[in-house]
Design a protein around this motif. Structure first.
Motif, PDB file in Angstrom:
ATOM      1  N   GLY A   1     -19.243  -3.160 -46.542  1.00 21.60           N
ATOM      2  CA  GLY A   1     -17.817  -3.203 -46.241  1.00 21.60           C
ATOM      3  C   GLY A   1     -17.636  -3.804 -44.874  1.00 21.60           C
TER       4      GLY A   1
ATOM      5  N   LYS B   1     -15.328 -10.561 -42.455  1.00 27.79           N
ATOM      6  CA  LYS B   1     -16.084 -11.767 -42.734  1.00 27.79           C
ATOM      7  C   LYS B   1     -16.588 -12.456 -41.473  1.00 27.79           C
ATOM      8  CE  LYS B   1     -14.418 -12.636 -47.336  1.00 27.79           C
ATOM      9  NZ  LYS B   1     -14.128 -13.642 -48.341  1.00 27.79           N
TER      10      LYS B   1
ATOM     11  N   THR C   1     -25.412   1.930 -53.181  1.00 25.36           N
ATOM     12  CA  THR C   1     -25.631   0.549 -53.588  1.00 25.36           C
ATOM     13  C   THR C   1     -27.030   0.431 -54.162  1.00 25.36           C
ATOM     14  OG1 THR C   1     -24.152  -0.192 -51.838  1.00 25.36           O
ATOM     15  CG2 THR C   1     -25.580  -1.840 -52.847  1.00 25.36           C
TER      16      THR C   1
ATOM     17  N   ILE D   1     -27.417  -6.999 -52.148  1.00 26.44           N
ATOM     18  CA  ILE D   1     -26.142  -7.646 -51.835  1.00 26.44           C
ATOM     19  C   ILE D   1     -26.425  -8.851 -50.941  1.00 26.44           C
ATOM     20  CG2 ILE D   1     -23.935  -7.399 -50.659  1.00 26.44           C
ATOM     21  CD1 ILE D   1     -23.951  -4.470 -51.425  1.00 26.44           C
TER      22      ILE D   1
ATOM     23  N   GLU E   1     -23.853 -11.198 -50.313  1.00 24.79           N
ATOM     24  CA  GLU E   1     -22.589 -11.617 -49.705  1.00 24.79           C
ATOM     25  C   GLU E   1     -21.841 -10.387 -49.192  1.00 24.79           C
ATOM     26  OE1 GLU E   1     -21.508 -14.573 -49.098  1.00 24.79           O
ATOM     27  OE2 GLU E   1     -23.116 -15.656 -50.137  1.00 24.79           O
TER      28      GLU E   1
ATOM     29  N   SER F   1     -18.875  -7.764 -48.229  1.00 20.42           N
ATOM     30  CA  SER F   1     -17.678  -7.304 -48.925  1.00 20.42           C
ATOM     31  C   SER F   1     -16.792  -6.586 -47.926  1.00 20.42           C
ATOM     32  CB  SER F   1     -18.071  -6.361 -50.063  1.00 20.42           C
ATOM     33  OG  SER F   1     -16.921  -5.740 -50.617  1.00 20.42           O
ATOM     34  N   THR F   2     -15.489  -6.629 -48.174  1.00 21.92           N
ATOM     35  CA  THR F   2     -14.547  -5.934 -47.291  1.00 21.92           C
ATOM     36  C   THR F   2     -14.020  -4.649 -47.922  1.00 21.92           C
ATOM     37  OG1 THR F   2     -12.734  -7.271 -48.154  1.00 21.92           O
ATOM     38  CG2 THR F   2     -13.834  -8.052 -46.142  1.00 21.92           C
ATOM     39  N   SER F   3     -14.647  -4.215 -49.039  1.00 21.51           N
ATOM     40  CA  SER F   3     -14.263  -2.959 -49.673  1.00 21.51           C
ATOM     41  C   SER F   3     -15.509  -2.114 -49.910  1.00 21.51           C
ATOM     42  CB  SER F   3     -13.541  -3.214 -51.000  1.00 21.51           C
ATOM     43  OG  SER F   3     -14.401  -3.848 -51.926  1.00 21.51           O
TER      44      SER F   3
ATOM     45  N   THR G   1     -10.073  -3.920 -47.499  1.00 18.45           N
ATOM     46  CA  THR G   1      -9.555  -4.243 -48.821  1.00 18.45           C
ATOM     47  C   THR G   1      -9.614  -2.999 -49.701  1.00 18.45           C
ATOM     48  OG1 THR G   1     -10.352  -6.515 -48.650  1.00 18.45           O
ATOM     49  CG2 THR G   1      -9.840  -5.713 -50.852  1.00 18.45           C
TER      50      THR G   1
END
Length: 549
Positions: free
Chosen positions: A20, A23, A159, A163, A165, A167-169, A539
């Motif tokens: 989370g 960017k 998780t 991952i 990339e 994420s903002t959530s 997000t």
């Protein structure tokens, strides 16, 4: 570790993920670590190396020590202590760097483990058996990281896959899901890992089935007290610990004859040690050195006859033992050797210039006793008549108290240098105490006493005279087990977690730590989620904070 470059790439990439993130935190080197890279022999090994190295950010760090040692029944603030954590002050909140200093490395290297596990089937150039073993190592490490997170913070983000990339959530999974994931990882690991750390050329610090079995017993035991408890958790904890103990001869493992040798410098790979975190003098491969050699050292240099020395350590004085630990828990200093083998009692003068004089004559010679802490009370008359500084427990201060010896490092390069000694994480004495604790919960005090007595009789003085150290089944209670854990595992970065596990933190801090007692509340059985993590989730549903923070 084979590839420092790829360790750095992993750290740069994964520090930007944090499950989370905004960017703008994305680092340029992220393209260097991809599923394609993990599927190469070099990338697969480098990822596993990085997953091991991540533990250096925890075991040996001031962040982890502050999260596990002070503010308990064992330790309170010394002169250099961080008071807001140590006494649960109002300034102890989610903004603390100690919190993110544990949270972030755990998630960084969970993702590294995920990369190894997810891509193992694609690796070429390594035998299938070796790939399976390395995946098992990654599962052991991932289980360790998640076990720390769920105990410190409660429901956390779960998780299971790599991952690549940001994420903002992010969401928090129920602790039942986290525990189920940890337990499955450990079962998988046990099935594929080498059996013992002392056989078949296993390198120090590598995962083995013995270490994973110890951890699995502890996970079952911890879950058994929680809201996610299962009816057979205590039984599974007992069976798992007992199974390891019953096979010690086959595994070439066992308690050392002398408690004092367990933490002797250079003895960190003994038959008693199940798993340790390795540090190294080669800074190229050392993400962070251990600072544990500093935190327990009292301010001896402030007193007559003494200057700072390698032998006595750098005096950070972060924590000192509570009166309960020194006077009640370690009340038996005659039959039980562990107090005097855990705490330094004598400091010999190392500075002729600082020796006090009477009528121009030094009170003692260089090399004679400068400070003596007998650990028991003495009369004022005896104190006044002493040539050296005689300090009973009632006269301890923020700078004058017994130094804990378990992490001393006299072989480092300089007095101000951190330690490169391996940090012992799991050892067999704790396995016996886990079995005993589970037995108490099952109403089997006979078995509980049997396992406790193995640990106590090893500590008996004189060696081989065990009758005074033997306890009867009637004495077996949860509080007795916690007392015995304090005598055996004092300062080994597990006490806060022990008290939280057994739902005893608030009760025992109120009873035995007068500095922290006025402030501790029920909310303190969890640490606050780091504010930096909450801020990263921009997000969807905001990331929930633990109640009360």
């Amino acid at each position: 570790m084979r590839s420092y470059k790829h360790h750095i790439i992993a750290t740069l990439l994964l520090a930007s993920i944090a499950f989370g993130c905004k960017k703008q935190l994305i680092e340029e080197p992220r393209s260097g670590l991809t599923p394609q890279y993990f599927s190469t022999a070099q990338g697969f090994q480098s990822g596993l190396d990085a997953a091991y190295a991540g533990n250096r950010n925890l075991w040996g760090s001031e962040n982890f020590m502050t999260m596990t040692v002070p503010g308990t029944d064992e330790f309170k603030s010394g002169g250099g202590g961080n008071s807001n954590f140590n006494v649960y002050a109002s300034s102890y909140d989610a903004s603390s760097g100690f919190l993110s200093g544990v949270w972030n490395p755990c998630y960084t290297f969970i993702n590294t483990c995920n990369g190894v596990i997810d891509n193992g089937a694609k690796v070429t150039g390594i035998s299938a058996a070796l790939v399976a073993q390395k995946i098992a190592e990654a599962k052991f490490l991932r289980a360790n990281y998640y076990f720390l997170l769920v105990r410190f913070f409660g429901p956390v983000t779960l998780t299971k896959n790599f991952i690549s990339e940001p994420s903002t959530s992010a969401t928090r999974a129920p602790i039942a899901d986290v525990y189920n994931f940890i337990i499955q990882d450990l079962k998988d690991a046990i099935a594929a890992l080498p059996p013992s750390p002392t056989q078949n050329g296993v390198l120090p610090g590598k995962a083995t089935a013995a270490a994973a079995s110890h951890l699995l017993a502890k996970v079952y035991l911890t879950r058994a007290y929680s809201t996610a408890k299962q009816p057979d958790d205590f039984q599974n904890a007992y069976n798992t610990a007992k199974g390891l103990i019953d096979n010690l001869n086959t595994l070439n493992l066992g308690l050392l004859p002398d408690f004092g040798s367990v933490y002797a410098e250079g003895n960190e790979a003994s038959r008693e040690v199940l798993w340790s975190v390795q540090h190294t003098p080669n800074l190229t491969y050392n993400g962070t050195s251990s600072e544990l050699n500093f935190h327990y050292v009292m301010g001896y240099e402030n007193f007559p006859g003494l200057v700072r020395s390698m032998a006595y350590g750098r005096p950070y004085a972060r924590v000192q033992l509570t009166s309960w630990l020194g006077n009640v828990c370690f009340a038996d200093k005659t039959n039980d050797t562990r107090y005097y083998k855990t705490f330094q009692s004598v400091w010999l003068s190392n500075s002729a210039d600082k020796i006090p004089k009477v009528n121009g004559v030094p009170k003692y010679a260089l090399g004679d006793t400068a400070i003596y802490m007998p650990g028991v009370d003495v009369t004022n008359a005896k104190i006044n008549a002493s040539r050296y500084l005689l300090v009973p427990p009632r006269n301890y201060t923020l700078q004058l108290f017994p130094t804990m010896l378990k992490y001393q490092d006299t072989k480092r390069a300089g007095i101000n240098d951190p330690s490169v000694r391996p940090v012992i994480v799991y050892r067999l004495a704790e396995t016996y105490l886990l079995a005993a604790e589970a037995a108490v919960a099952l109403g089997d005090n006979v078995s509980a006493a049997k396992y406790v007595n193995v640990v106590r009789e090893r500590a008996a003085y004189p060696t081989g005279t065990v009758s005074a150290m033997t306890v009867q089944p009637a004495a077996m209670t949860l509080d007795y087990i916690l007392d015995e854990r304090a005598r055996e595992l004092c300062g080994e970065q597990t006490r806060w977690l022990d008290l939280v596990r057994t739902n005893k933190l608030v009760e025992r801090v109120k009873l035995y730590n007068p500095d922290a007692a006025p402030n501790i509340q029920e909310k303190h059985i969890l640490r606050p989620i780091p504010q930096s993590q909450i801020d990263r989730v921009i997000t969807g549903t905001p990331y929930p904070q633990n109640q009360g923070f």
